[in-house]
Design a protein around this motif. Structure first.
Motif, PDB file in Angstrom:
ATOM      1  N   VAL A 143      43.976  37.018  43.887  1.00 38.11           N
ATOM      2  CA  VAL A 143      45.207  36.853  43.113  1.00 38.11           C
ATOM      3  C   VAL A 143      45.735  38.225  42.720  1.00 38.11           C
ATOM      4  N   ARG A 144      47.024  38.429  42.939  1.00 37.93           N
ATOM      5  CA  ARG A 144      47.691  39.678  42.563  1.00 37.93           C
ATOM      6  C   ARG A 144      48.895  39.368  41.673  1.00 37.93           C
ATOM      7  N   PRO A 145      49.065  40.032  40.526  1.00 39.89           N
ATOM      8  CA  PRO A 145      48.084  40.890  39.855  1.00 39.89           C
ATOM      9  C   PRO A 145      47.042  40.030  39.143  1.00 39.89           C
ATOM     10  N   GLU A 146      45.973  40.638  38.689  1.00 38.69           N
ATOM     11  CA  GLU A 146      44.976  39.876  37.940  1.00 38.69           C
ATOM     12  C   GLU A 146      45.492  39.519  36.547  1.00 38.69           C
ATOM     13  N   VAL A 147      46.360  40.374  36.002  1.00 38.17           N
ATOM     14  CA  VAL A 147      46.970  40.124  34.692  1.00 38.17           C
ATOM     15  C   VAL A 147      48.475  40.313  34.832  1.00 38.17           C
ATOM     16  N   ALA A 148      49.249  39.283  34.468  1.00 38.68           N
ATOM     17  CA  ALA A 148      50.710  39.362  34.515  1.00 38.68           C
ATOM     18  C   ALA A 148      51.261  39.156  33.112  1.00 38.68           C
ATOM     19  N   GLU A 149      52.203  40.005  32.721  1.00 38.00           N
ATOM     20  CA  GLU A 149      52.822  39.896  31.405  1.00 38.00           C
ATOM     21  C   GLU A 149      54.237  39.349  31.543  1.00 38.00           C
ATOM     22  N   GLY A 150      54.640  38.555  30.562  1.00 40.35           N
ATOM     23  CA  GLY A 150      55.978  37.989  30.571  1.00 40.35           C
ATOM     24  C   GLY A 150      56.259  37.264  29.276  1.00 40.35           C
ATOM     25  N   ALA A 175      35.729  22.999  51.808  1.00 42.32           N
ATOM     26  CA  ALA A 175      35.864  24.453  51.637  1.00 42.32           C
ATOM     27  C   ALA A 175      36.747  24.738  50.429  1.00 42.32           C
ATOM     28  N   ARG A 176      36.243  25.548  49.499  1.00 42.43           N
ATOM     29  CA  ARG A 176      36.988  25.863  48.284  1.00 42.43           C
ATOM     30  C   ARG A 176      36.794  27.334  47.938  1.00 42.43           C
ATOM     31  N   ALA A 177      37.815  27.903  47.326  1.00 41.36           N
ATOM     32  CA  ALA A 177      37.731  29.257  46.787  1.00 41.36           C
ATOM     33  C   ALA A 177      38.483  29.264  45.466  1.00 41.36           C
ATOM     34  N   GLU A 178      37.888  29.869  44.444  1.00 43.92           N
ATOM     35  CA  GLU A 178      38.498  29.902  43.118  1.00 43.92           C
ATOM     36  C   GLU A 178      38.591  31.335  42.620  1.00 43.92           C
ATOM     37  N   GLN A 179      39.674  31.615  41.914  1.00 47.24           N
ATOM     38  CA  GLN A 179      39.873  32.915  41.293  1.00 47.24           C
ATOM     39  C   GLN A 179      40.494  32.707  39.921  1.00 47.24           C
ATOM     40  N   GLN A 180      40.277  33.667  39.033  1.00 50.36           N
ATOM     41  CA  GLN A 180      40.876  33.603  37.704  1.00 50.36           C
ATOM     42  C   GLN A 180      41.919  34.701  37.548  1.00 50.36           C
ATOM     43  N   ALA A 181      42.923  34.400  36.744  1.00 52.08           N
ATOM     44  CA  ALA A 181      43.955  35.373  36.403  1.00 52.08           C
ATOM     45  C   ALA A 181      44.331  35.155  34.939  1.00 52.08           C
ATOM     46  N   THR A 182      45.107  36.070  34.396  1.00 49.76           N
ATOM     47  CA  THR A 182      45.500  35.990  32.990  1.00 49.76           C
ATOM     48  C   THR A 182      47.013  36.132  32.869  1.00 49.76           C
ATOM     49  N   PHE A 183      47.612  35.225  32.112  1.00 46.19           N
ATOM     50  CA  PHE A 183      49.045  35.238  31.821  1.00 46.19           C
ATOM     51  C   PHE A 183      49.205  35.652  30.360  1.00 46.19           C
ATOM     52  N   VAL A 184      49.767  36.840  30.131  1.00 47.96           N
ATOM     53  CA  VAL A 184      49.948  37.376  28.777  1.00 47.96           C
ATOM     54  C   VAL A 184      51.398  37.159  28.372  1.00 47.96           C
ATOM     55  N   GLN A 185      51.599  36.392  27.288  1.00 58.59           N
ATOM     56  CA  GLN A 185      52.948  36.081  26.826  1.00 58.59           C
ATOM     57  C   GLN A 185      53.289  36.870  25.572  1.00 58.59           C
ATOM     58  N   SER A 186      54.426  37.531  25.608  1.00 63.99           N
ATOM     59  CA  SER A 186      54.914  38.267  24.442  1.00 63.99           C
ATOM     60  C   SER A 186      55.758  37.340  23.577  1.00 63.99           C
ATOM     61  N   PRO A 187      55.755  37.528  22.257  1.00 69.43           N
ATOM     62  CA  PRO A 187      56.570  36.673  21.378  1.00 69.43           C
ATOM     63  C   PRO A 187      58.057  36.876  21.641  1.00 69.43           C
TER      64      PRO A 187
END
Length: 435
Positions: free
Chosen positions: A119-126, A204-216
């Protein structure tokens, strides 16, 4: 020209799984009148290093027979891919004699599906939305129809993958765009939401984690710019609102009775709050699953609250419109496999814009229910009510001065209800907050 050798291969067919090897016996007979040296090779494999002949060469006198052991390997990844392949066992004389002979060998490679994902990016801000790219690679040996899905432990985030299903050839990779959305906080600190992305094709499975950072939506700097006087007024209003809540307790539920409810279900009050947005589920077609974003144009996003769900309803993350005799059509929780499964789970409503007042109309057969409001300052409030057979009941909550409602939940008041009454939401109405 008459051939001066004969060749026999045993067995004539082999099956080799990726990462494994099989030995084949090659019998060579010198039918000529001269001493000859012979070498054995395999035609049809992508790389010569996957073949090993022992001995590499054999010397035979006229009428003499020799045996060569040929080991054929299939790599763990790469060609040859799954399927049936026809190879050639080639034996040829070394030197001036052009004698050679090729015999067929059938090679079957079983399918071994395997996937990897990144997953790209691993951390996305919005704010309310962000975008990710999911790279899916087929590390197996057969083409795979890969379906992408994603989840959030809080059930606060909606996902859209474009496309959702892709066919990936063995050894190839495909990039998929994934958009995420969630109601952003109105004020305070950033909110970090954990996402789990899954690529699946059968087993067949593949899992990845990512982070969604939300600003107020309203940053601290903007609040400071409003000036000290405004800050004092807001603080005073907050204190007054808190005092009113302490003195008044929880708002009471107000049963709404009608003399002659329609046969299809309990009556729904028709007088909305002033300038309210009204979503009337009783007017819709029942017995269907509905997506969480079905009512985003009306200003809400739906989800279920699974924290206290019983084990058999741990996957009840769906929403449904049901039609039941005596209750009419209503919104409720459900499992993705059926609209009539796990209808007792609380439903959460996230507001696209903060509200001053929320009103929920519900029905039931005597169970206690709670409307829980999440306020703009992070605090919570609640209103309780009891359902009554044949009668629609309202729960109304108005935020204290200076505060607003950003989301609310509705479900059984008892965290572990023994009642089998479903969560029956007939109508939702809310008025926008005044800033």
């Amino acid at each position: 020209m008459t051939s001066t050798l004969t060749v026999a291969v045993a067995p004539a067919e082999i099956t080799v799984r990726p990462g494994e090897s099989v030995d084949v016996s090659v019998t060579v007979v010198n039918t000529g009148t001269l001493v000859s040296h012979y070498e054995t090779t395999v035609v049809g494999l992508p790389d010569a290093e996957h073949v090993q002949a022992e001995p590499p060469q054999v010397e035979l006198n006229p009428k003499q027979t020799g045996t060569v052991s040929v080991r054929i390997s299939v790599p763990a990844q790469g060609e040859p891919f799954a399927g049936r392949h026809v190879l050639g066992i080639l034996v040829r004389a070394i030197g001036d004699q052009p004698a050679s002979r090729c015999e067929e060998l059938a090679l079957t490679v079983p399918p071994v599906p395997a996937l990897s994902a990144a997953v790209r990016p691993e951390v996305a801000e919005g704010g309310p939305s962000a975008r990710f790219t999911v790279d899916v690679r087929n590390t197996g040996n057969t083409a795979l129809p890969v379906t992408l899905s994603a989840s959030n432990p809080e059930n606060k985030v909606t996902f859209t993958c474009t496309p959702r299903t892709v066919t990936v050839a063995p050894g190839a990779a495909v990039s998929v765009d994934m958009a995420v959305e969630a109601a952003a906080p109105w004020s305070g600190a950033q909110v970090r939401r954990t996402l789990k992305i899954t690529a699946a094709a059968g087993q067949a499975r593949a899992e990845q984690q990512a982070t969604f950072v939300q600003s107020p939506r309203i940053r601290g700097g903007l609040l400071k710019a409003a000036g000290l006087a405004t800050g004092v007024l807001i603080m005073a209003a907050s204190v007054l609102g808190a005092a009113l809540l302490v003195r008044g307790g929880r708002p009471a539920a107000q049963p709404i009775r009608t003399p002659s409810p329609p046969a299809s279900g309990p009556s729904t009050p028709s007088t909305p709050p002033n300038k309210a947005t009204i979503i009337d589920f009783g007017k819709e077609r029942g017995d269907q699953l509905v997506p969480a974003d079905r009512y985003t144009k009306q200003g809400i996003t739906l989800s279920t609250v699974l924290e206290r769900a019983p084990e058999q309803c741990a996957d009840a993350s769906a929403l449904a419109l049901r039609t039941v005799t005596g209750l009419g059509t209503f919104l409720t929780s459900a499992r993705p496999t059926g609209v009539d499964l796990c209808n007792t789970i609380p439903v959460q409503v996230d507001l696209a814009a903060p509200a001053d007042t929320v009103r929920l109309t519900f029905a039931g057969k005597g169970a206690q229910y709670t409307l829980g409001a999440q306020l703009s300052d992070g605090s919570k409030a609640a209103a309780d009510g009891t359902s009554q057979a044949g009668t629609a009941t309202q729960l109304t909550y108005q935020a204290p001065p200076g505060l607003s409602v950003v989301s609310f939940t509705f479900g059984h008041a008892d965290p572990s209800p023994t009642s089998k009454d479903p969560t029956v939401i007939k109508q939702i109405a809310f008025t926008p907050a005044k800033f």
